[in-house]
Design an enzyme around this catalytic site. Sequence first.
Site, PDB file in Angstrom:
ATOM      1  N   MET A  33       0.846  -1.203   0.000  1.00  0.00           N
ATOM      2  CA  MET A  33       0.000   0.000   0.000  1.00  0.00           C
ATOM      3  C   MET A  33       0.877   1.247   0.000  1.00  0.00           C
ATOM      4  O   MET A  33       0.404   2.345   0.306  1.00  0.00           O
ATOM      5  CB  MET A  33      -0.925  -0.001   1.221  1.00  0.00           C
ATOM      6  CG  MET A  33      -1.900  -1.184   1.210  1.00  0.00           C
ATOM      7  SD  MET A  33      -3.385  -0.891   2.177  1.00  0.00           S
ATOM      8  CE  MET A  33      -2.681  -0.689   3.795  1.00  0.00           C
ATOM      9  N   HIS A  37       8.956   1.149   3.494  1.00  0.00           N
ATOM     10  CA  HIS A  37      10.042   1.140   4.478  1.00  0.00           C
ATOM     11  C   HIS A  37      10.876  -0.119   4.259  1.00  0.00           C
ATOM     12  O   HIS A  37      10.607  -0.902   3.326  1.00  0.00           O
ATOM     13  CB  HIS A  37       9.471   1.228   5.897  1.00  0.00           C
ATOM     14  CG  HIS A  37       8.391   0.227   6.189  1.00  0.00           C
ATOM     15  ND1 HIS A  37       8.611  -1.131   6.198  1.00  0.00           N
ATOM     16  CD2 HIS A  37       7.067   0.382   6.454  1.00  0.00           C
ATOM     17  CE1 HIS A  37       7.495  -1.762   6.487  1.00  0.00           C
ATOM     18  NE2 HIS A  37       6.529  -0.871   6.631  1.00  0.00           N
ATOM     19  N   GLU A  38      11.841  -0.346   5.143  1.00  0.00           N
ATOM     20  CA  GLU A  38      12.767  -1.480   4.963  1.00  0.00           C
ATOM     21  C   GLU A  38      12.043  -2.831   4.967  1.00  0.00           C
ATOM     22  O   GLU A  38      12.550  -3.799   4.411  1.00  0.00           O
ATOM     23  CB  GLU A  38      13.847  -1.460   6.046  1.00  0.00           C
ATOM     24  CG  GLU A  38      14.939  -0.430   5.811  1.00  0.00           C
ATOM     25  CD  GLU A  38      15.815  -0.745   4.582  1.00  0.00           C
ATOM     26  OE1 GLU A  38      16.188  -1.900   4.371  1.00  0.00           O
ATOM     27  OE2 GLU A  38      16.117   0.207   3.834  1.00  0.00           O
ATOM     28  N   HIS A  40       9.092  -3.508   3.535  1.00  0.00           N
ATOM     29  CA  HIS A  40       8.683  -3.711   2.135  1.00  0.00           C
ATOM     30  C   HIS A  40       9.908  -4.044   1.274  1.00  0.00           C
ATOM     31  O   HIS A  40       9.870  -4.920   0.416  1.00  0.00           O
ATOM     32  CB  HIS A  40       8.035  -2.445   1.567  1.00  0.00           C
ATOM     33  CG  HIS A  40       6.793  -2.006   2.267  1.00  0.00           C
ATOM     34  ND1 HIS A  40       6.739  -0.859   3.025  1.00  0.00           N
ATOM     35  CD2 HIS A  40       5.555  -2.543   2.327  1.00  0.00           C
ATOM     36  CE1 HIS A  40       5.520  -0.704   3.508  1.00  0.00           C
ATOM     37  NE2 HIS A  40       4.779  -1.712   3.104  1.00  0.00           N
ATOM     38  N   GLN A  64     -10.392  -2.836   2.118  1.00  0.00           N
ATOM     39  CA  GLN A  64      -9.889  -3.498   3.325  1.00  0.00           C
ATOM     40  C   GLN A  64      -9.895  -2.576   4.542  1.00  0.00           C
ATOM     41  O   GLN A  64      -9.432  -2.961   5.610  1.00  0.00           O
ATOM     42  CB  GLN A  64      -8.500  -4.105   3.094  1.00  0.00           C
ATOM     43  CG  GLN A  64      -7.375  -3.110   2.922  1.00  0.00           C
ATOM     44  CD  GLN A  64      -6.080  -3.795   2.488  1.00  0.00           C
ATOM     45  OE1 GLN A  64      -5.962  -4.282   1.372  1.00  0.00           O
ATOM     46  NE2 GLN A  64      -5.110  -3.843   3.384  1.00  0.00           N
ATOM     47  N   SER A 189       6.348  -0.473  10.333  1.00  0.00           N
ATOM     48  CA  SER A 189       4.984  -0.384   9.793  1.00  0.00           C
ATOM     49  C   SER A 189       4.809   1.018   9.238  1.00  0.00           C
ATOM     50  O   SER A 189       5.336   1.986   9.811  1.00  0.00           O
ATOM     51  CB  SER A 189       3.965  -0.612  10.922  1.00  0.00           C
ATOM     52  OG  SER A 189       2.697  -0.127  10.540  1.00  0.00           O
TER      53      SER A 189
HETATM   54  P1  AMP Z   1       1.412  -3.004   3.426  1.00  0.00           P
HETATM   55  O1  AMP Z   1       1.967  -1.929   2.561  1.00  0.00           O
HETATM   56  O2  AMP Z   1       1.305  -2.630   4.875  1.00  0.00           O
HETATM   57  O3  AMP Z   1       0.131  -3.599   2.870  1.00  0.00           O
HETATM   58  O4  AMP Z   1       2.464  -4.182   3.382  1.00  0.00           O
HETATM   59  C1  AMP Z   1       2.849  -4.773   2.181  1.00  0.00           C
HETATM   60  C2  AMP Z   1       3.618  -6.017   2.469  1.00  0.00           C
HETATM   61  O5  AMP Z   1       4.769  -5.702   3.251  1.00  0.00           O
HETATM   62  C3  AMP Z   1       2.803  -7.037   3.301  1.00  0.00           C
HETATM   63  O6  AMP Z   1       3.048  -8.344   2.813  1.00  0.00           O
HETATM   64  C4  AMP Z   1       3.349  -6.852   4.686  1.00  0.00           C
HETATM   65  O7  AMP Z   1       3.230  -8.007   5.502  1.00  0.00           O
HETATM   66  C5  AMP Z   1       4.811  -6.536   4.386  1.00  0.00           C
HETATM   67  N1  AMP Z   1       5.413  -5.845   5.524  1.00  0.00           N
HETATM   68  C6  AMP Z   1       4.958  -4.751   6.162  1.00  0.00           C
HETATM   69  N2  AMP Z   1       5.743  -4.443   7.218  1.00  0.00           N
HETATM   70  C7  AMP Z   1       6.722  -5.380   7.246  1.00  0.00           C
HETATM   71  C8  AMP Z   1       7.850  -5.614   8.099  1.00  0.00           C
HETATM   72  N3  AMP Z   1       8.107  -4.841   9.147  1.00  0.00           N
HETATM   73  N4  AMP Z   1       8.640  -6.669   7.823  1.00  0.00           N
HETATM   74  C9  AMP Z   1       8.388  -7.482   6.758  1.00  0.00           C
HETATM   75  N5  AMP Z   1       7.338  -7.314   5.920  1.00  0.00           N
HETATM   76  C10 AMP Z   1       6.517  -6.280   6.159  1.00  0.00           C
END
Ligand code: AMP
Length: 294
Positions: A33, A37-38, A40, A64, A189
Amino acid sequence: MQILQTIKETRQACAKARASATKPTVLGLIPTMGALHEGHLSLIRTAKKQCEIVVATIFVNPTQFGPNEDFSRYPRTFASDCALLEAEGVDILFAPSVEDMYPTSTSRTFIEVPGISDRLDGLSRPGHFRGVATVVAKLFHIVSPDRAYFGQKDAAQVAVLRAMVHDLNFPVEVIVCPTVRDADGLALSSRNQYLSPEERTRALALSRSLGNATAQASKGTHDASQLKSAILQDLQSTPTLKIDYVEIVDPTTLEPIADLQAGALIAVAAWIGKTRLIDNALLSATPPHQKITP
Ligand code: AMP
């Protein structure tokens, strides 16, 4: 890096990338989304090692988010996200509009994964995993990946998507990458940027309580209720932290378990002020367990 905004262009570009390869190619997809960050980037780097073609997506998926959630204020940092993805060597970035993904007059099909979808975050955020499963299924149809990369940080999401891939026979291998943390243990996050410095300090209670529970499990405590009480006590002693859930479950079904000897997912969610954060520890069947150290 090609930056594409329509489903049509993206489908064509992915097919073309495969067709122009001279040897068998593996295409990896990393759905995000944005507000990268690190965490991703760790998914992108793993995909780059394993795949000839890497496709990332940035889409803040409205289906969602619940009506009172943070969809409108979710951080959107498209220009810097593009620079990060470009630097990692991503081949294609798909960043669709809401209108392209959900044309209001014609979208009516959703994917439900009953049972699993209603546990952990699914219980606290009704409809959340219906939105996640639906958008990921759509991305799978648009990009046709061989592999898709997700973070262990969202453990319930992993369980829902694995079940969907299995039940609907998607020819996609789900790869789960470890949670990336700041040096002091806080799981990265996109929502961490909502936290004030004081709130960020309080947020460390999540990883600390999981670290303590993991250490206890390593020393031989297999009773889930005992570990759950210890985590609850840890979290309750943190000022202004509001516990959403503390659960010890089977990582595949997300059903509660009483004994940790066969492996377990310890998952926590809590509100720090207006920010809801999640974290988890995955315990394997045999020690040594995954350790969370600051
Ligand atoms: P999001 O942008 O929050 O939907 O996350 C995209 C993808 O990155 C998802 O598969 C998350 O589980 C993964 N992700 C987010 N934060 C982390 C993290 N701290 N460590 C590893 N993967 C992450």
